[in-house]
Write an enzyme that holds these catalytic residues in place. Structure first.
Site, mmCIF file in Angstrom:
data_model
loop_
_atom_site.group_PDB
_atom_site.id
_atom_site.type_symbol
_atom_site.label_atom_id
_atom_site.label_comp_id
_atom_site.label_asym_id
_atom_site.label_seq_id
_atom_site.Cartn_x
_atom_site.Cartn_y
_atom_site.Cartn_z
ATOM 1 N N ALA A 1 0.846 -1.202 0.000
ATOM 2 C CA ALA A 1 0.000 0.000 0.000
ATOM 3 C C ALA A 1 0.879 1.248 0.000
ATOM 4 O O ALA A 1 1.933 1.292 0.640
ATOM 5 C CB ALA A 1 -0.903 0.007 1.220
ATOM 6 N N GLY B 1 1.078 -5.619 0.833
ATOM 7 C CA GLY B 1 0.184 -5.945 -0.288
ATOM 8 C C GLY B 1 0.932 -6.446 -1.508
ATOM 9 O O GLY B 1 0.375 -7.180 -2.317
ATOM 10 N N GLU C 1 1.180 -9.956 -0.829
ATOM 11 C CA GLU C 1 -0.174 -10.530 -0.849
ATOM 12 C C GLU C 1 -0.682 -10.714 -2.279
ATOM 13 O O GLU C 1 -1.388 -11.667 -2.576
ATOM 14 C CB GLU C 1 -1.112 -9.655 -0.019
ATOM 15 C CG GLU C 1 -0.793 -9.760 1.471
ATOM 16 C CD GLU C 1 -1.615 -8.827 2.334
ATOM 17 O OE1 GLU C 1 -1.339 -7.604 2.318
ATOM 18 O OE2 GLU C 1 -2.529 -9.294 3.022
HETATM 19 C C1 COO Z 1 10.961 0.879 2.282
HETATM 20 C C2 COO Z 1 11.756 -0.237 1.637
HETATM 21 C C3 COO Z 1 12.473 -1.132 2.646
HETATM 22 C C4 COO Z 1 12.764 0.405 0.644
HETATM 23 O O1 COO Z 1 13.863 0.889 1.347
HETATM 24 P P1 COO Z 1 15.006 1.657 0.510
HETATM 25 O O2 COO Z 1 15.963 2.179 1.510
HETATM 26 O O3 COO Z 1 15.493 0.795 -0.585
HETATM 27 O O4 COO Z 1 14.262 2.842 -0.208
HETATM 28 P P2 COO Z 1 13.527 4.032 0.538
HETATM 29 O O5 COO Z 1 13.070 3.603 1.871
HETATM 30 O O6 COO Z 1 14.371 5.261 0.441
HETATM 31 O O7 COO Z 1 12.250 4.208 -0.389
HETATM 32 C C5 COO Z 1 12.431 4.713 -1.730
HETATM 33 C C6 COO Z 1 11.231 5.583 -1.978
HETATM 34 O O8 COO Z 1 10.062 4.739 -2.004
HETATM 35 C C7 COO Z 1 11.015 6.588 -0.842
HETATM 36 O O9 COO Z 1 10.429 7.736 -1.439
HETATM 37 P P3 COO Z 1 11.115 9.168 -1.227
HETATM 38 O O10 COO Z 1 11.209 9.331 0.261
HETATM 39 O O11 COO Z 1 10.207 10.122 -1.899
HETATM 40 O O12 COO Z 1 12.474 9.015 -1.877
HETATM 41 C C8 COO Z 1 9.989 5.902 0.011
HETATM 42 O O13 COO Z 1 9.182 6.790 0.738
HETATM 43 C C9 COO Z 1 9.137 5.213 -1.059
HETATM 44 N N1 COO Z 1 8.386 4.102 -0.502
HETATM 45 C C10 COO Z 1 8.865 2.933 -0.024
HETATM 46 N N2 COO Z 1 7.860 2.155 0.428
HETATM 47 C C11 COO Z 1 6.721 2.869 0.195
HETATM 48 C C12 COO Z 1 7.054 4.106 -0.386
HETATM 49 N N3 COO Z 1 6.155 5.052 -0.725
HETATM 50 C C13 COO Z 1 4.849 4.746 -0.469
HETATM 51 N N4 COO Z 1 4.439 3.588 0.090
HETATM 52 C C14 COO Z 1 5.336 2.610 0.422
HETATM 53 N N5 COO Z 1 4.890 1.443 0.923
HETATM 54 O O14 COO Z 1 11.675 1.750 3.009
HETATM 55 C C15 COO Z 1 9.898 0.314 3.203
HETATM 56 O O15 COO Z 1 10.134 -0.259 4.244
HETATM 57 N N6 COO Z 1 8.665 0.504 2.716
HETATM 58 C C16 COO Z 1 7.507 0.024 3.412
HETATM 59 C C17 COO Z 1 7.234 -1.425 2.994
HETATM 60 C C18 COO Z 1 6.041 -1.948 3.733
HETATM 61 O O16 COO Z 1 6.106 -2.192 4.915
HETATM 62 N N7 COO Z 1 4.918 -2.104 3.010
HETATM 63 C C19 COO Z 1 3.663 -2.544 3.583
HETATM 64 C C20 COO Z 1 2.662 -1.424 3.551
HETATM 65 S S1 COO Z 1 1.071 -1.868 4.278
HETATM 66 C C21 COO Z 1 0.312 -2.771 3.008
HETATM 67 O O17 COO Z 1 0.931 -3.116 2.005
HETATM 68 C C22 COO Z 1 -1.087 -3.107 3.178
HETATM 69 C C23 COO Z 1 -1.780 -3.737 2.180
HETATM 70 C C24 COO Z 1 -3.206 -4.098 2.323
HETATM 71 C C25 COO Z 1 10.777 -1.052 0.848
#
Ligand code: COO
Length: 258
Positions: free
Chosen positions: A64, A109, A112
């Site tokens: 998400a 997601g 998923e």
């Molecule tokens: C993320 C990651 C571990 C990636 O880590 P990296 O260090 O490789 O890259 P960044 O964290 O710098 O992310 C790059 C870029 O993508 C950054 O944008 P900017 O700040 O503008 O440069 C992040 O903000 C963006 N990013 C990464 N994940 C997301 C995102 N934007 C929007 N949404 C999301 N999800 O750091 C990390 O841990 N992301 C979260 C992964 C996660 O836990 N997802 C589950 C969300 S809940 C869900 O899916 C529910 C579904 C029903 C990937």
């Protein structure tokens, strides 16, 4: 830029999540686009297999869109959650075989969606996990149901409660992915696997998938009845006769999907 790319090549539908700047995170627009494409694929007579992947080599999808999510009132969070569930169940229920190509991160997601596909072929640099409990929520797009059914209750519970991120070897070792390959051979490996399915009779492929998937939801006796009904649908097909003719003439069958 469209948030989703779609291409049909012969009998294969290629669906690509296309928000690389957000690591292919799902905003509501991408969910809506995905739903439209999946519905058109479902009823397309010439689509015999579906491949889903993400743009770039860093991320399949990070789940998400948390930036969008932060801006949403509770009512729209529920709207998005419903859409996740609807679309991923549509994917799981596609009559055609589905292959998820994990080209990088698959979190929340993103994983998923992969779980709603029949097969998961992954690059050896992936990192995947149901990370939702680290965000104060739970897997809400089928992860609490599909993961235990795939890898077993205890391991699934461990991964969900710890929000652990798995590397490729770990994902393969627990059966979360079907196959791990180098990034440079990911596409060819996927297409080779797809061709091994596509050389067989299309109606038989769809009926076999139906029997397996539906049979897993019921007791053995009922499952055997599902198998029988699915088999019976192949009996009147031209492809069944073509296969028998090809066998006796010692040649490869030319299946027409009818
Ligand atoms: C993320 C990651 C571990 C990636 O880590 P990296 O260090 O490789 O890259 P960044 O964290 O710098 O992310 C790059 C870029 O993508 C950054 O944008 P900017 O700040 O503008 O440069 C992040 O903000 C963006 N990013 C990464 N994940 C997301 C995102 N934007 C929007 N949404 C999301 N999800 O750091 C990390 O841990 N992301 C979260 C992964 C996660 O836990 N997802 C589950 C969300 S809940 C869900 O899916 C529910 C579904 C029903 C990937």
């Amino acid at each position: 830029m469209t948030v989703l790319k779609y291409e049909q090549k012969e009998f294969i539908a290629y669906i690509t999540l296309n928000r690389p700047d957000a690591l292919n995170a799902f905003n509501y627009e991408m969910l809506e686009e995905l739903q439209k494409v999946v519905e058109s694929v479902r009823i397309h007579p010439d689509i015999r297999l579906v491949i889903i992947t993400g743009t770039g080599n860093k991320s399949f999808s990070v789940g998400a869109d948390l930036k969008e999510r932060k801006s949403l009132p509770d009512s729209l969070v529920k709207r998005n959650l419903n859409k996740f569930g609807e679309v991923f169940s549509m994917i799981e229920q596609l009559p055609q075989p589905t292959i998820c190509v994990l080209n990088g991160y698959a979190f929340g997601g993103g994983l998923e969606l992969a779980l709603a596909c029949d097969f998961r072929i992954a690059s050896d640099h992936i990192s995947v996990g149901l990370t939702e409990t680290s965000l104060g929520i739970i897997p809400g797009a089928g992860g609490t149901q599909r993961l235990p059914r795939l890898i077993g209750e205890t391991k699934a519970l461990e991964l969900i409660l710890t929000a652990k991120k798995l590397d490729a070897a770990e994902a393969l070792s627990i059966g979360l992915v079907t196959q791990i390959v180098g990034e440079d051979t990911l596409q060819q490996t996927t297409e080779d696997f797809a061709s091994r399915i596509l050389r067989n009779a299309p109606i038989a492929i769809q009926q076999a998938k139906f029997a397996v998937k539906q049979g897993m939801k019921v007791d053995l006796h009922t499952g055997l009845q599902i198998e029988r009904k699915a088999y019976e649908l192949t009996i009147p097909t031209e492809d069944r006769i073509e296969a028998l003719n090809a066998f006796s003439e010692k040649r490869s069958p030319q299946f027409k999907g009818k």
